[in-house]
Scaffold this motif. Structure first.
Motif, short mmCIF file in Angstrom:
data_model
loop_
_atom_site.label_atom_id
_atom_site.label_comp_id
_atom_site.label_asym_id
_atom_site.label_seq_id
_atom_site.Cartn_x
_atom_site.Cartn_y
_atom_site.Cartn_z
N GLN A 1 0.83 -1.23 -0.08
CA GLN A 1 0.11 -0.07 0.10
C GLN A 1 0.93 1.09 0.01
N TYR A 2 0.25 2.34 -0.47
CA TYR A 2 0.83 3.50 -0.54
C TYR A 2 1.12 4.18 0.96
N HIS A 3 2.08 5.04 1.19
CA HIS A 3 2.19 5.31 2.64
C HIS A 3 2.03 7.03 2.77
N CYS A 4 1.57 7.62 1.51
CA CYS A 4 1.19 8.88 1.50
C CYS A 4 0.26 9.42 0.41
N ASP A 5 0.18 10.42 0.03
CA ASP A 5 -0.90 10.86 -1.00
C ASP A 5 0.00 11.46 -1.86
N ALA A 6 -0.34 11.21 -3.11
CA ALA A 6 0.50 11.95 -4.42
C ALA A 6 -0.32 12.69 -4.88
N ILE A 7 -0.13 14.04 -5.09
CA ILE A 7 -0.87 15.23 -5.77
C ILE A 7 -0.18 15.93 -6.58
N CYS A 8 -0.86 16.36 -7.76
CA CYS A 8 -0.18 17.07 -8.85
C CYS A 8 -0.35 18.66 -8.47
N ASP A 9 0.79 19.22 -8.28
CA ASP A 9 1.03 20.65 -8.10
C ASP A 9 0.57 21.56 -9.25
N VAL A 10 0.91 21.05 -10.54
CA VAL A 10 0.49 21.81 -11.63
C VAL A 10 -0.07 20.62 -12.54
N PRO A 11 -0.76 20.90 -13.56
CA PRO A 11 -1.15 19.98 -14.89
C PRO A 11 -0.03 19.06 -15.11
N SER A 12 -0.11 17.63 -15.01
CA SER A 12 1.00 17.12 -15.24
C SER A 12 0.87 15.76 -16.15
N ARG A 13 1.69 15.21 -16.73
CA ARG A 13 1.65 14.17 -17.55
C ARG A 13 2.67 12.97 -17.01
N LEU A 14 2.33 11.72 -16.83
CA LEU A 14 2.87 10.67 -15.99
C LEU A 14 2.82 9.53 -16.83
N ALA A 15 4.01 8.92 -17.12
CA ALA A 15 4.24 7.33 -17.91
C ALA A 15 3.59 6.58 -16.63
N VAL A 16 2.78 5.51 -17.06
CA VAL A 16 2.35 4.52 -16.19
C VAL A 16 2.57 3.18 -16.57
N LEU A 17 3.22 2.44 -15.67
CA LEU A 17 3.33 0.82 -15.97
C LEU A 17 3.03 0.09 -14.80
N SER A 18 2.71 -1.26 -14.91
CA SER A 18 2.50 -2.12 -13.83
C SER A 18 3.59 -2.21 -12.86
N ARG A 19 3.17 -2.40 -11.63
CA ARG A 19 4.37 -2.78 -10.75
C ARG A 19 5.17 -3.90 -11.18
N ALA A 20 4.61 -5.09 -11.62
CA ALA A 20 5.13 -6.21 -11.92
C ALA A 20 6.27 -5.85 -13.31
N ASP A 21 5.85 -4.87 -14.25
CA ASP A 21 6.70 -4.77 -15.47
C ASP A 21 7.88 -4.02 -14.90
N VAL A 22 7.54 -3.10 -13.95
CA VAL A 22 8.74 -2.31 -13.48
C VAL A 22 9.61 -3.19 -12.52
N THR A 23 9.20 -4.07 -11.91
CA THR A 23 10.19 -5.10 -11.01
C THR A 23 10.94 -5.96 -11.92
N SER A 24 10.05 -6.31 -12.92
CA SER A 24 10.79 -7.23 -14.05
C SER A 24 12.03 -6.60 -14.74
N ALA A 25 11.60 -5.27 -15.19
CA ALA A 25 12.63 -4.56 -15.84
C ALA A 25 13.79 -4.23 -14.79
N LEU A 26 13.65 -3.81 -13.60
CA LEU A 26 14.66 -3.77 -12.52
C LEU A 26 15.76 -4.85 -12.73
N HIS A 27 15.19 -6.09 -12.74
CA HIS A 27 16.02 -7.20 -13.00
C HIS A 27 16.68 -7.47 -13.97
#
Length: 179
Positions: A77-103
């Motif tokens: 679970q997240y331990h904080c809130d994530a709030i956009c200070d300005v209009p923002s564009r975020l790239a999104v990947l599944s956590r599984a894809d990120v952990t696989s890529a890290l390896h």
């Protein structure tokens, strides 16, 4: 050659789809289940924890090229809130894809370990700075790091968020108590 962490994140997220968020939009909330990872392409995302007294503590400001809450890749679970200070564009990947890529990305785990050490040190400092009195901040610092080398008390004052003069008064008070 070991890449710096932001270069590694850019490599991992190179083909990831983007999502747009307006100013003040929530990317995720504290206690939400972690299923995705976010890289800031444009704008900025502030990681915020609401305190018991209703105040807010900003834990991090994720800017373009930064991963949002990288430590949560390994949390349920997240331990904080994530709030956009300005209009923002975020790239999104599944956590599984990120952990696989890290390896599979050369140097990624070493760079992530260094980032994790920096995050732990920052969290410790934030917790110390949340303490209300100089006395308790100094005690916490000394418990974590022990006394500084001769001539380094000014850096301790900065680390605990007080003026050098205030720290020296506290040290004098403590010496007086011992005598």
């Amino acid at each position: 050659m070991i890449l710096i962490m932001s270069d590694i994140w850019m490599e991992i997220f190179v083909g990831a789809p983007d999502q747009s968020y307006g100013r003040g939009a929530s990317v995720f909330r504290r206690d939400d289940r972690v299923s995705q990872a976010y890289l800031v392409r444009e704008g900025g995302v502030r990681l915020v924890r609401t305190l018991a007294d209703g105040g807010e503590l900003t834990l991090h400001q994720a800017l373009p090229g930064s991963l949002v809450a990288e430590a949560s890749i390994f949390a349920d679970q997240y331990h904080c809130d994530a709030i956009c200070d300005v209009p923002s564009r975020l790239a999104v990947l599944s956590r599984a894809d990120v952990t696989s890529a890290l390896h599979s990305t050369e140097g990624a785990l070493v760079a992530l370990a260094q980032s994790a050490r920096e995050i732990q040190a920052l969290r410790a400092r934030l917790e110390v700075m949340r303490l209300k009195t100089l006395c308790t901040r100094l005690d916490a610092y000394l418990d974590l790091h022990g006394p500084p080398e001769t001539g380094r008390w000014v850096q301790v004052a900065d680390w605990i968020g007080v003026t050098p003069a205030a720290l020296y008064r506290e040290l004098a008070r403590r010496r007086k108590e011992i005598d």
